[in-house]
Design an enzyme around this catalytic site. Structure first.
Site, PDB file in Angstrom:
ATOM      1  N   SER A  31      36.261  15.700 -54.629  1.00 16.00           N
ATOM      2  CA  SER A  31      35.536  16.983 -54.643  1.00 16.00           C
ATOM      3  C   SER A  31      36.087  18.004 -53.662  1.00 16.00           C
ATOM      4  CB  SER A  31      34.080  16.782 -54.205  1.00 16.00           C
ATOM      5  OG  SER A  31      33.366  16.087 -55.147  1.00 16.00           O
ATOM      6  N   HIS A  62      36.081  20.141 -60.024  1.00 16.22           N
ATOM      7  CA  HIS A  62      37.149  19.238 -60.438  1.00 16.22           C
ATOM      8  C   HIS A  62      37.905  19.860 -61.606  1.00 16.22           C
ATOM      9  CE1 HIS A  62      35.749  15.549 -58.314  1.00 16.22           C
ATOM     10  NE2 HIS A  62      34.613  16.181 -58.377  1.00 16.22           N
ATOM     11  N   HIS A  84      33.836  10.293 -63.417  1.00 11.76           N
ATOM     12  CA  HIS A  84      32.731   9.652 -62.698  1.00 11.76           C
ATOM     13  C   HIS A  84      31.808   8.924 -63.656  1.00 11.76           C
ATOM     14  CE1 HIS A  84      33.951  13.070 -60.146  1.00 11.76           C
ATOM     15  NE2 HIS A  84      33.643  12.278 -59.143  1.00 11.76           N
ATOM     16  N   TYR A  86      28.624   8.953 -63.464  1.00  7.64           N
ATOM     17  CA  TYR A  86      27.445   9.777 -63.804  1.00  7.64           C
ATOM     18  C   TYR A  86      27.720  10.772 -64.926  1.00  7.64           C
ATOM     19  CZ  TYR A  86      29.580  13.220 -60.641  1.00  7.64           C
ATOM     20  OH  TYR A  86      30.458  14.076 -60.031  1.00  7.64           O
ATOM     21  N   GLU A  87      28.989  11.004 -65.215  1.00 15.61           N
ATOM     22  CA  GLU A  87      29.304  11.929 -66.316  1.00 15.61           C
ATOM     23  C   GLU A  87      29.090  11.247 -67.671  1.00 15.61           C
ATOM     24  OE1 GLU A  87      32.915  14.643 -65.320  1.00 15.61           O
ATOM     25  OE2 GLU A  87      33.229  12.761 -64.274  1.00 15.61           O
ATOM     26  N   ALA A 114      34.390  12.669 -51.440  1.00 11.64           N
ATOM     27  CA  ALA A 114      33.387  13.232 -50.547  1.00 11.64           C
ATOM     28  C   ALA A 114      32.275  12.196 -50.439  1.00 11.64           C
ATOM     29  CB  ALA A 114      32.845  14.523 -51.134  1.00 11.64           C
ATOM     30  N   MET A 212      29.809   8.669 -54.958  1.00 12.16           N
ATOM     31  CA  MET A 212      29.648   8.371 -56.383  1.00 12.16           C
ATOM     32  C   MET A 212      30.981   8.126 -57.112  1.00 12.16           C
ATOM     33  SD  MET A 212      26.894  11.346 -57.202  1.00 12.16           S
ATOM     34  CE  MET A 212      25.601  11.785 -56.023  1.00 12.16           C
ATOM     35  N   SER A 213      31.996   7.743 -56.370  1.00 11.53           N
ATOM     36  CA  SER A 213      33.306   7.567 -57.024  1.00 11.53           C
ATOM     37  C   SER A 213      34.075   6.429 -56.374  1.00 11.53           C
ATOM     38  CB  SER A 213      34.106   8.868 -56.909  1.00 11.53           C
ATOM     39  OG  SER A 213      34.458   9.097 -55.560  1.00 11.53           O
ATOM     40  N   ASN A 236      28.251  15.636 -45.696  1.00  7.67           N
ATOM     41  CA  ASN A 236      26.831  15.855 -45.352  1.00  7.67           C
ATOM     42  C   ASN A 236      26.317  14.551 -44.757  1.00  7.67           C
ATOM     43  OD1 ASN A 236      27.198  15.041 -48.371  1.00  7.67           O
ATOM     44  ND2 ASN A 236      25.178  14.258 -47.804  1.00  7.67           N
ATOM     45  N   HIS A 248      24.704  20.088 -53.693  1.00  4.69           N
ATOM     46  CA  HIS A 248      26.130  20.096 -54.053  1.00  4.69           C
ATOM     47  C   HIS A 248      26.888  21.221 -53.331  1.00  4.69           C
ATOM     48  CE1 HIS A 248      29.592  19.181 -56.500  1.00  4.69           C
ATOM     49  NE2 HIS A 248      29.607  20.370 -57.058  1.00  4.69           N
TER      50      HIS A 248
HETATM   51  N1  HPA Z   1      25.516  10.732 -51.577  1.00  5.82           N
HETATM   52  C1  HPA Z   1      26.282  10.382 -52.624  1.00  5.82           C
HETATM   53  N2  HPA Z   1      27.425  10.994 -52.919  1.00  5.82           N
HETATM   54  C2  HPA Z   1      27.815  11.995 -52.102  1.00  5.82           C
HETATM   55  C3  HPA Z   1      27.066  12.410 -51.007  1.00  5.82           C
HETATM   56  C4  HPA Z   1      25.839  11.731 -50.731  1.00  5.82           C
HETATM   57  O1  HPA Z   1      25.106  12.045 -49.768  1.00  5.82           O
HETATM   58  N3  HPA Z   1      27.744  13.436 -50.425  1.00  5.82           N
HETATM   59  C5  HPA Z   1      28.861  13.609 -51.160  1.00  5.82           C
HETATM   60  N4  HPA Z   1      28.920  12.752 -52.175  1.00  5.82           N
END
Ligand code: HPA
Length: 275
Positions: A31, A62, A84, A86-87, A114, A212-213, A236, A248
């Site tokens: 990301s 992306h 991903h 989730y997609e 990320a 998530m990857s 974060n 996001h």
């Molecule tokens: N959780 C899951 N995936 C993420 C996060 C998070 O806090 N930050 C960036 N990708």
């Protein structure tokens, strides 16, 4: 996806015709970290949409293309945009690029992503070298009939992230004056961020960051005996660590702020790497 090995051969053949060489290192850019691809010289770009058997990316931030060329005096094949869970992709689609790398003859992989920081010693913008992962909550990309052409039925994952590459990355970080953390990355399916209770649970399990990857790709890479270096940008603090909602935009903003350090680090790693 049926006949994955045959499909990977067809896809690798297409890419080879375009780049006319064997890359030494593949890089998956996470990301907001895509701009590293702009630093590649003598570029050949291939849109995923033109590649036989390739899925398309859908997430904001992306792009979907390969960028091949020279970076830090090595021949690299960068993936700008990944697939991903989730997609809605099947795990075998998510790892299809890795299988293609193997057929192309690539044995070295840098994965980036990320993540949300679980370890309270981390702060947004930190770069974390991934030392290991936790993947209990994801379907395995190796489920189903084993593809013997790639690797063993029961592959070892005890050194999924090459300890030599962790050391190399730490030295490269020192050279460019970038502070790096180390830790365990936990996979979460997404697309919703985790709950505070999930983050507390992951912390108890030993995770330092969550995202998530990456994990499906690393499992497929290790199955095929590809050396892996993983670097995560902590964009974060994970849910419940701070009393603020996650979004996001924050992830993208922090990834952008960390871009300069990240780019310098990866370039140094690539030039220090003896492949
Ligand atoms: N959780 C899951 N995936 C993420 C996060 C998070 O806090 N930050 C960036 N990708």
């Amino acid at each position: 996806m049926d006949n994955i090995f045959e499909k990977a051969k067809e896809t690798a053949g297409f890419i080879k015709d375009r780049i006319k060489d064997i890359p030494q290192i593949a890089i998956i850019l996470g990301s907001g970290l895509g701009p590293l691809a702009d630093e590649i010289e003598s570029k050949v770009e291939i849109d995923y949409k033109d590649i036989p058997n390739f899925p398309l990316t859908t997430v904001e931030g992306h792009a979907g293309k390969f960028v091949y060329g020279l970076l830090g005096n090595k021949k690299v094949l960068a993936m700008k945009g990944r697939f991903h869970h989730y997609e809605g992709y099947d795990v075998s689609q998510i790892v299809f690029p890795i299988r293609t790398f193997k057929v192309l003859g690539i044995n070295n992989l840098i994965v980036t992503n990320a993540s949300g920081g679980i370890n309270k010693a981390f702060k947004p913008g930190d770069l974390m070298i991934i030392k290991d992962h936790i993947s209990f909550f994801a379907p395995s990309p190796l489920r189903g009939r084993n593809i013997n052409e790639f690797g063993l039925r029961f592959p070892d994952m005890s050194k999924a992230y090459s300890p030599d590459l962790v050391e190399l990355c730490k030295k490269s970080a020192q050279k460019v004056g970038v502070d790096v953390k180390e830790g365990v990355y936990a996979f979460a399916q997404g697309p919703m961020y985790e709950t505070p209770a999930e983050i507390r649970a992951l912390g108890v399990l030993g995770a330092d960051a969550v995202g998530m990857s990456t994990v499906p790709e690393v499992i497929a890479a290790r199955h095929a005996n590809i050396n892996v270096l993983g670097i995560s940008c902590v964009t974060n603090m994970a849910a419940g660590i701070l009393d603020q909602p996650l979004c996001h935009e924050e992830v993208m903003r922090t990834a952008k702020e960390a871009e300069n350090n990240f780019t310098r680090l990866v370039k140094q790693v690539i030039s220090d790497w003896e492949v």
